[in-house]
Write an enzyme that holds these catalytic residues in place. Structure first.
Site, short mmCIF file in Angstrom:
data_model
loop_
_atom_site.label_atom_id
_atom_site.label_comp_id
_atom_site.label_asym_id
_atom_site.label_seq_id
_atom_site.Cartn_x
_atom_site.Cartn_y
_atom_site.Cartn_z
CE1 TYR A 176 -3.84 2.30 0.48
CE2 TYR A 176 -2.59 3.22 2.31
CZ TYR A 176 -3.66 3.29 1.43
OH TYR A 176 -4.54 4.36 1.50
CE LYS B 224 -3.55 5.45 -1.58
NZ LYS B 224 -4.52 6.18 -2.41
#
Length: 266
Positions: free
Chosen positions: A162, A166
């Site tokens: 993740y 990002k």
């Protein structure tokens, strides 16, 4: 100008992805209340229709276009843009909210999980943005807000996939912003920490499971790291997005606005 006035975004057509999630839902409502024409999209048509009904209480139904789309698919992206433009005209604003969480520690992380998260959170978002950006260049106007995360600014345990997606979004935002401002197009990001949404609740559940503690204990432990001592509400993120779309933010370019209750101060 009054930032949240009913006409602050009048004559603007803004596309909001991930509109069926907590942040997307609130963002659509805030923007509608500021006079924007809105295209909302997501993968759940039932939730899109429910949001559409709620938006009709805020703005005229002719100002709303709802289109189901899987942004991983080029065909869906093209249809989304075509339908939005045919109904509401030139897309002058884009809010990229669609995204997923997941992953594990590096030694357990599966390649297919890593690829899925990167596809949804970065590549699909980039491809949609590129298509709309090319149209913005022709008009020499536009504003783009990417919803990144505190995980796009610093790494945390068990969050490699993740965070990588990002970090990619944050870096892309900054690089694109330098190019886009030459065409009078502003690109910025917001980086929320824990937001009171399903994604945060899932995170607390995962933490509880990994540490063999209760959900409430996991939540309390996480909130203990935040100086404000509370979760960010989705509408607070929506308000930040809305501000960045207005003319009040004309000289804010390539920024990553942290919304963390003081959790990250650098």
């Amino acid at each position: 100008m009054k930032v949240f006035a009913k006409d602050a975004l009048e004559n603007k057509h803004i596309l909001v992805t991930g509109a069926t999630g907590g942040i997307g839902n609130e963002t659509a409502k805030v923007l509608a209340g500021m006079g924007a024409k809105l295209t909302i999209t997501g993968r759940n048509m039932e939730k899109l229709n429910q949001l559409k009904v709620e938006l009709y209480e805020i703005t005229d139904e002719n100002n709303i276009c709802a289109e189901k789309a899987d942004l991983n698919k080029e065909e869906d992206r093209g249809k989304l843009i075509k339908t939005a433009e045919e109904k509401l005209g030139f897309i002058s604003g884009l809010v990229n909210i669609a995204g997923i969480s997941g992953g594990s520690t590096v030694e357990k992380l599966k390649e297919e999980d890593m690829k899925k998260i990167m596809e949804v959170n970065y590549f699909a978002t980039f491809s949609l943005t590129q298509a709309i950006y090319q149209k913005m260049i022709k008009r020499e106007q536009g504003s783009i807000v990417n919803v990144s995360s505190l995980s796009g600014l610093r790494g945390t345990h068990g969050n490699s996939a993740y965070a990588a997606s990002k970090f990619a979004m944050t870096g892309w935002t900054q690089s694109m912003a330098v190019e886009a401002i030459q065409h009078n197009i502003r690109v910025n990001a917001v980086c929320p920490g824990y937001v009171n949404t399903e994604m945060a609740r899932n995170g607390f559940e995962k933490k509880a499971e990994n540490k063999n503690i209760s959900y409430e204990e996991a939540k309390k432990e996480s909130l203990g790291t935040i100086p404000s001592g509370r979760l960010t509400e989705p509408v607070e993120v929506a308000n930040s997005i809305a501000f960045l779309l207005t003319d009040a933010a004309k000289n804010i370019v390539g920024e990553s606005l942290k919304i963390s209750g003081g959790n990250v101060m650098r």
